[in-house]
Design a protein around this motif. Structure first.
Motif: not given
Length: 245
Positions: A147-150, A152-153, A173, A177
């Motif tokens: 997902e986009e959150e990952l 960004t991270e 999640e 990673r």
């Protein structure tokens, strides 16, 4: 396969499916397959085409992908397994792929290429990470990579193991990673200049951001291509022609 690796694999293969509520066929064994023998009469390699989450094997025929493989790699035996969502939900997709297709081909001495669309691309990538010595090439068409959150991270913090600990994941999640960390470590340890991966993605594809980041981190410019279109067969046909060159 060690239990810890299997757990990691199963978490990853379940990633995009947590909210799925559709009615699906049973995950039968053996898996239903479309099989096309080499036009030359004698196979010199195996090409496995892995469908996306809503695709059927017949779509690879209807959309011309099987024909592209036959034209560009006439020595290939082609197998298109019906690894539909149920196999991923029950976390047996990679096991079926290995036991029924890849391992028998390797016993016969055939090199193996995996080509996956969307979720099938994730399945191809994970299977290669589990069996890198048995898969010659991985061809990805707009794979799901997180997902986009990952994304960004990763852009903000990089892939240092201090931020992405190499430990047994206990949720989806962390498992995704860990996929990126494993790719990072494999790339850093690779003795050859390039990993055996090519990737194509449409410029309007919903996975474009993640695909671009993956290519930036792990691939050379010659291994990545963007084409016109979105998350659809028109873009995938263009991408397949380039991937199979």
């Amino acid at each position: 396969m060690p239990s810890s690796r299997l757990h990691f694999l199963r978490l990853l293969l379940a990633l995009p499916l947590a909210s799925c509520r559709v009615i699906l066929p049973e995950a039968a064994r053996p898996v239903r397959k479309l099989i096309y023998e080499a036009p030359t009469g004698r196979a010199t390699e195996l090409v496995v085409l892995l469908p996306g989450r809503h695709s059927k094997p017949e779509e690879f025929v209807r959309e011309g992908i099987v024909r592209q493989v036959q034209e560009k790699r006439p020595g290939s035996r082609i197998i298109v397994p019906d690894l539909h969502l149920r196999y991923y939900m029950e976390r047996t997709a990679s096991q079926c792929l290995w036991e029924e297709i890849i391992h028998p081909a390797r016993q016969k001495g055939l090199p193996v290429t995996l080509m996956g669309v969307s979720l099938g691309g994730l399945g191809a990538l994970i299977t290669w990470l589990e069996h890198p010595q048995d898969i010659r090439q991985v061809l990805l068409l707009a794979p799901y990579l997180g997902e986009e959150e990952l994304m960004t991270e990763i852009r903000e913090n990089g892939l240092a193991t201090s931020g992405f600990p190499l430990k047994e994941p206990h949720n989806q999640e962390d498992a995704m990673r860990l996929l990126w960390v494993k790719m990072h470590k494999l790339k850093s340890l690779a003795t050859s200049p390039a990993l055996p991966i090519r990737l194509s993605c449409g410029r309007k594809d919903r996975h474009l951001s993640a695909n671009r980041l993956f290519a930036e981190r792990f691939l050379s410019p010659e291994q990545y291509q963007e084409v016109a279109g979105g998350h659809d067969w028109a873009a995938w046909r263009q991408g397949a022609a380039w991937l199979l060159r």
